[in-house]
Design a protein around this motif. Structure first.
Motif, short mmCIF file in Angstrom:
data_model
loop_
_atom_site.label_atom_id
_atom_site.label_comp_id
_atom_site.label_asym_id
_atom_site.label_seq_id
_atom_site.Cartn_x
_atom_site.Cartn_y
_atom_site.Cartn_z
N ASP A 10 -79.76 -53.30 -135.45
CA ASP A 10 -79.19 -53.61 -134.15
C ASP A 10 -79.86 -52.79 -133.04
O ASP A 10 -79.20 -52.10 -132.26
N GLN A 11 -81.15 -52.85 -132.99
CA GLN A 11 -81.89 -52.07 -131.98
C GLN A 11 -82.90 -52.97 -131.26
O GLN A 11 -83.63 -53.73 -131.91
N THR A 12 -82.90 -52.87 -129.95
CA THR A 12 -83.83 -53.65 -129.15
C THR A 12 -84.83 -52.72 -128.48
O THR A 12 -84.47 -51.64 -128.01
N VAL A 13 -86.08 -53.15 -128.46
CA VAL A 13 -87.12 -52.30 -127.87
C VAL A 13 -87.95 -53.14 -126.88
O VAL A 13 -88.34 -54.27 -127.20
N ASN A 14 -88.21 -52.58 -125.72
CA ASN A 14 -89.14 -53.20 -124.76
C ASN A 14 -90.55 -52.84 -125.16
O ASN A 14 -90.86 -51.65 -125.31
N VAL A 15 -91.41 -53.82 -125.33
CA VAL A 15 -92.77 -53.51 -125.77
C VAL A 15 -93.79 -54.23 -124.89
O VAL A 15 -93.50 -55.31 -124.36
N PRO A 16 -94.99 -53.65 -124.76
CA PRO A 16 -96.06 -54.38 -124.04
C PRO A 16 -96.45 -55.61 -124.86
O PRO A 16 -96.47 -55.55 -126.10
#
Lengths: 431, 94
Positions: free
Chosen positions: B12-18
């Protein structure tokens, strides 16, 4: 039944059910199998022949340097032109060593393998590519598929990961013989061939399970769901005795071996956390105790604390197999974690750790590399490391001990699935 | 720079990525449950199920398609060591 079996005296096929023959080879002098397994009285490579009214099937072959014995036994019963099918339950070289030569001698034979076996089959046949037609005929099969030999039917059971992705079992319906591949096998070489005639092979059977099947317990359980409903008169594995006397008890034994013993002790959905540590001056031990205190605040988490100095590897491996989370504490000595920690962490190949939670902690004097190194090892073992390890310089003070308790509470919270609001993190902020 | 949001449902983890980041680069750092073998698109160990945003990942190469097929991957499965994030998506271990 023949009570005076001695397959070392001849090179004939041995019939053990109507039209069903053993055509394998004995390897009594082998002492180490695949680098890692001890084989105190050698092993056998079992291959089988099934004769039907409309052709013959060969099920698995032998290790390459035992091909001569295998072909002699095969030729004692059938001509190569009779072979209609070659069934490969498992493509490891100890069962496919004679395959390229068999394909040359019986080019009309069609191969039956599991879907996952394709790439391995192609790799195995690379050295023989000049003599075996490039587009040789193979068919992939799954549970429910079957092939006929006139009055005989071979049906397939998809039983992957026992102990390779490609493994399957084949069942001869008319004689109720299960050709199980490595499942129910063992490294035990005995010229008397059958479980009711050979010596006491219980140790070899359990040892084989412990080293070959144990990492895949969940897959064993899945396979048993397919195997248990079958009527079984005999089990014919690729190593060790043919199980003709009370074969069902080996199936039951596999279920027992694959069932979690801890689950019988633990009530509800309680989770288990084990904390292992080594300590030179008592500082890492102190951290371990406080982490244990913190984690124990959660009723549904059972915490065990073990000093590696007072234990042996094997029982710890058993404990680790059934634990939900593991923490390792080590001081840093000469830039490394201490040897007992590595000894245990390098003894876990026989169990499945995928998805267990892990973490590391330790007191250090100067550099403190141990914690990060242990974490890396745990990641390598496919464990999840949900929180960064905890390091304390030398003696933990009261604030640091509170941090240890917090560390314990956090891992316990992760275990119980109590969610925290994590928000969205930015890739650039990840270490 | 174009960005995408990738959510790992198992933790349950969201990450902003290039855009262009491979799933493996993110999942290893945050400890998601995807496991890895060869890390070069050959072994099929890191098969990952894309639950949302299938079209927001790079197209699978011919080689990746082959490995997925050989490993009997289901529809919307990808190799985490190959697939690159282009927009928002959600994944979990297959």
């Amino acid at each position: 039944m023949n009570n005076q079996v001695d397959v070392s005296r001849h090179r004939h096929a041995v019939e053990f059910a109507d039209g069903v023959y053993w055509i394998g080879a004995l390897d009594p002098t082998l002492r180490t199998f695949d680098i890692i397994l001890s084989t105190a009285n050698g092993t056998s490579y079992n291959s089988y022949l099934v004769k039907g009214s409309e052709g013959v099937a060969v099920i698995d072959t032998v290790k390459e340097n035992f091909s001569e014995e295998f072909f002699a036994r095969l030729e004692s019963e059938v001509d190569y032109s009779d072979i209609k099918y070659i069934v490969l339950n498992h493509l490891e070289p100890d069962h496919t060593g004679a395959l390229p030569e068999l394909m040359k001698r019986a080019p009309q034979a069609k191969l039956y393998i599991s879907q996952r076996a394709i790439s391995m089959l192609k790799a195995l046949l690379k050295p023989a590519s000049e003599v075996i037609e490039k587009n040789f005929d193979y068919t992939t099969v799954n549970t429910g598929d079957s092939i006929g030999l006139g009055d005989r039917t071979l049906s397939f059971l998809h039983t992957p990961f026992l102990h390779w992705p490609d493994t399957q079992c084949t069942y001869l319906e008319e004689e109720a013989v299960l050709f199980s591949g490595d499942v129910f096998g063992c490294h035990y070489c005995d010229k008397r061939l059958f479980n009711d005639l050979v010596g006491d092979f219980r140790f070899s059977f359990d040892y084989y399970y412990a080293h070959i099947m144990r990492p895949f317990k969940n897959h064993v359980m899945d396979a048993l769901k397919l195997i248990e409903p079958l009527k079984i008169k005999q089990i014919a594995p690729t190593h060790g005795p043919i199980l003709r006397e009370r074969p069902r008890r080996y199936v039951t034994h596999y279920r027992e071996l694959s069932t979690s013993s801890l689950s019988r002790e633990i009530v509800n959905d309680d989770k288990t956390l084990i904390i292992f540590y080594m300590s030179s001056y008592g500082n890492t031990a102190r951290m371990a105790e406080e982490i244990s205190e913190g984690a124990s605040e959660f009723d549904s988490v059972r915490v065990s604390l073990y000093d590696l100095e007072g234990g042996e590897t094997d029982p710890f491996v058993d404990l680790i197999e059934e634990a939900d989370a593991l923490l390792f504490g080590s001081p840093t000595i000469n830039g490394d974690a201490v040897k007992p920690v590595w000894d245990l962490l390098s003894s876990l190949v026989v169990i499945n750790l995928k998805g267990k939670l892990g973490g590391a902690f330790g007191s250090f004097g100067w550099s403190g590399e141990a914690v990060r190194m242990i974490e890396d090892r745990m990641r390598g073992l496919k464990m999840k490391i949900p929180q960064e390890g905890l390091r304390v310089k030398l003696i933990p003070d009261e604030d640091e001990l509170e941090t240890c308790r917090l560390f314990g509470r956090q891992i316990a919270r992760k275990l119980t699935g109590k969610k925290e609001d994590k928000g969205v993190i930015d890739f650039a902020d990840l270490g | 720079m174009a960005k995408g949001k990738i959510t790992f449902e198992d933790i349950d983890q969201t990450v902003n990525v290039p855009a262009g980041t491979r799933i493996i680069e993110v999942s290893e750092k945050i400890g998601a449950g995807i496991i890895y073998g060869c890390r070069e698109g050959d072994c099929g160990t890191c098969i990952t199920h894309v639950t949302e945003g299938w079209n927001n990942l790079t197209e699978p190469s011919v080689l990746e398609e082959k490995v997925l097929k050989e490993n009997m991957a289901s529809r919307h499965d990808r190799l985490a060591c190959q697939a690159q994030v282009l927009g928002d998506c959600k994944v979990k271990p297959a």
